[in-house]
Design a protein around this motif. Structure first.
Motif, short mmCIF file in Angstrom:
data_model
loop_
_atom_site.label_atom_id
_atom_site.label_comp_id
_atom_site.label_asym_id
_atom_site.label_seq_id
_atom_site.Cartn_x
_atom_site.Cartn_y
_atom_site.Cartn_z
N GLY A 79 49.78 42.89 19.71
CA GLY A 79 50.94 42.39 20.44
C GLY A 79 51.18 40.92 20.21
N ASP A 80 52.38 40.47 20.61
CA ASP A 80 52.79 39.08 20.37
C ASP A 80 52.40 38.13 21.50
N GLU A 81 51.89 38.67 22.61
CA GLU A 81 51.40 37.83 23.69
C GLU A 81 49.89 37.95 23.77
N VAL A 82 49.21 36.82 23.94
CA VAL A 82 47.75 36.84 24.04
C VAL A 82 47.34 36.08 25.30
N LEU A 83 46.20 36.45 25.82
CA LEU A 83 45.63 35.78 26.99
C LEU A 83 44.74 34.64 26.51
N VAL A 84 44.97 33.45 27.05
CA VAL A 84 44.14 32.29 26.72
C VAL A 84 43.48 31.81 28.01
N GLU A 85 42.15 31.72 27.99
CA GLU A 85 41.37 31.32 29.17
C GLU A 85 40.41 30.21 28.80
N PRO A 86 40.09 29.34 29.76
CA PRO A 86 39.03 28.35 29.52
C PRO A 86 37.71 29.07 29.23
N TYR A 87 36.95 28.54 28.29
CA TYR A 87 35.64 29.10 27.98
C TYR A 87 34.63 28.63 29.03
N VAL A 88 33.90 29.57 29.60
CA VAL A 88 32.86 29.26 30.58
C VAL A 88 31.51 29.42 29.91
N ARG A 89 30.76 28.35 29.81
CA ARG A 89 29.44 28.38 29.19
C ARG A 89 28.47 29.15 30.10
N GLY A 90 27.31 29.48 29.54
CA GLY A 90 26.26 30.04 30.38
C GLY A 90 25.93 31.48 30.08
N HIS A 91 25.56 32.21 31.13
CA HIS A 91 25.05 33.57 31.01
C HIS A 91 26.18 34.60 30.97
N GLU A 92 26.01 35.60 30.12
CA GLU A 92 26.91 36.76 30.09
C GLU A 92 26.27 37.82 30.99
N LEU A 93 27.00 38.25 32.02
CA LEU A 93 26.47 39.20 32.99
C LEU A 93 27.38 40.41 33.12
N ALA A 94 26.82 41.51 33.58
CA ALA A 94 27.60 42.72 33.84
C ALA A 94 27.04 43.42 35.07
N VAL A 95 27.96 44.02 35.84
CA VAL A 95 27.59 44.76 37.04
C VAL A 95 28.34 46.09 37.04
N ALA A 96 27.61 47.19 37.07
CA ALA A 96 28.23 48.51 37.19
C ALA A 96 28.40 48.84 38.67
N VAL A 97 29.50 49.49 38.99
CA VAL A 97 29.76 49.96 40.36
C VAL A 97 29.90 51.47 40.31
N MET A 98 29.18 52.14 41.19
CA MET A 98 29.19 53.61 41.25
C MET A 98 29.49 54.02 42.68
#
Length: 317
Positions: A172-191
């Motif tokens: 697509g012609d539109e992209v999301l641009v966000e500030p880069y946040v340094r540090g840990h990559e985390l994930a949380v599953a919700v069930m």
């Protein structure tokens, strides 16, 4: 002793049309194998645009949706399944469409009190012409998963990311641009509305891209994450809040960045159909809590069937 899904006919939807097709085929195969071990009669459906006709002919009791990305995860296939009055796994039409649109999802999640990164949508042509924000920042498609198309622009970059103008750019012609946040990559599953645990992802490449997620030895998963207990509880509460705010159901996975220097925890996105590959995060978290892969697949399937009822049909929430 009868198997828990004996007598059930489950259509396992996999493959599909998105750039995440190959990952979905692996997820789908693993889930179909588990469904067969649980006693179900499984139809493995490589989902295409004829999916309505295929499912009408198969007449399954329930659909296990192992599709990833656009078309299979963004509410489109969910709408087809609603029309066919077939119970199906994971989130409904509205939550699926909303979660896939990163900008709209961030607005809803932020309104619920969950901290998200700043940034916004930009024309890819403007992004390629000049820096639209001070580096470091992240450029990503607004409606893709699995880190497809993600570009990091670090401090000292020679120029803006011209990759978004490459002939192979199909996002697509539109992209999301966000500030880069340094540090840990985390994930949380919700069930079932409850967070499982927190995983810390340590990519071998320095960035948790597509290869790090799915390649051999691409990343190391640390369960539970090596973060303070208070931060872990905060991440779990944020994941539950985002899951509820978007109207999700079944199993989701929220991705985070944690800057331990500034104690900044931000939720990047919610995945309504998290991966079910051998290296996927949600099955690892379930296993950490004593829920084996087959038991996880069983719960997802029974949750879908219970919502649909014996006569089929679902709600679109």
């Amino acid at each position: 002793m009868s198997l828990p899904l004996a007598g059930r006919h489950v259509a396992c939807l996999m493959g599909g049309l998105s750039p995440e097709r190959e990952v979905s085929l692996v997820s789908g195969a693993a889930c179909a194998d588990a469904l067969e071990r649980l006693g179900a009669r499984v139809s493995r459906v490589d989902a295409g645009r004829d999916i309505a006709q295929v499912l009408t002919a198969l007449k399954p009791d329930v659909c296990f949706n192992a599709l990833h990305g656009e078309w299979g995860e963004d509410g489109v296939v969910q709408g087809v399944l609603e029309t066919l009055a077939l119970p199906y796994s994971h989130s409904g039409v509205l939550a699926s469409a909303l979660a896939m649109d990163k900008v709209k999802a961030k607005a809803v999640i932020a309104a619920a009190g969950v901290k998200v990164p700043g940034g916004g949508l930009y024309s890819r042509f403007d992004v390629a012409r000049d820096h639209v924000m001070q580096p470091p920042y992240v450029v990503k498609p607004n409606a893709q998963g699995s880190s497809v198309g993600v570009i990091l622009v670090f401090e000292g970059a020679n120029g803006p990311p011209t990759e978004v103008l490459a002939p192979g750019w199909t996002f697509g012609d539109e992209v999301l641009v966000e500030p880069y946040v340094r540090g840990h990559e985390l994930a949380v599953a919700v069930m079932d509305g409850k967070a499982l645990t927190v995983t810390e992802i340590v990519p071998s490449t320095g960035f948790y891209d597509y290869e790090a997620k799915y390649g051999e030895g691409g990343s190391m998963h640390v369960v539970p994450a090596r973060i303070p207990a208070e931060v872990a509880e905060r991440a779990k509460a944020m994941a539950e809040g985002a899951h509820a705010a978007l109207g999700c159901r079944g199993v989701t996975r929220s991705d985070f960045r944690y800057d331990d220097i500034n104690d900044l925890l931000v939720l990047l996105e919610v995945n309504t159909q998290p991966g079910m590959t051998p290296t996927s995060l949600a099955p690892e978290q379930a296993a950490h809590l004593g829920i084996g892969f087959d038991d996880l697949v069983l719960w997802i399937t029974e949750d879908a069937y219970a919502r649909g009822g014996a006569g089929g049909g679902t709600t679109s929430r």
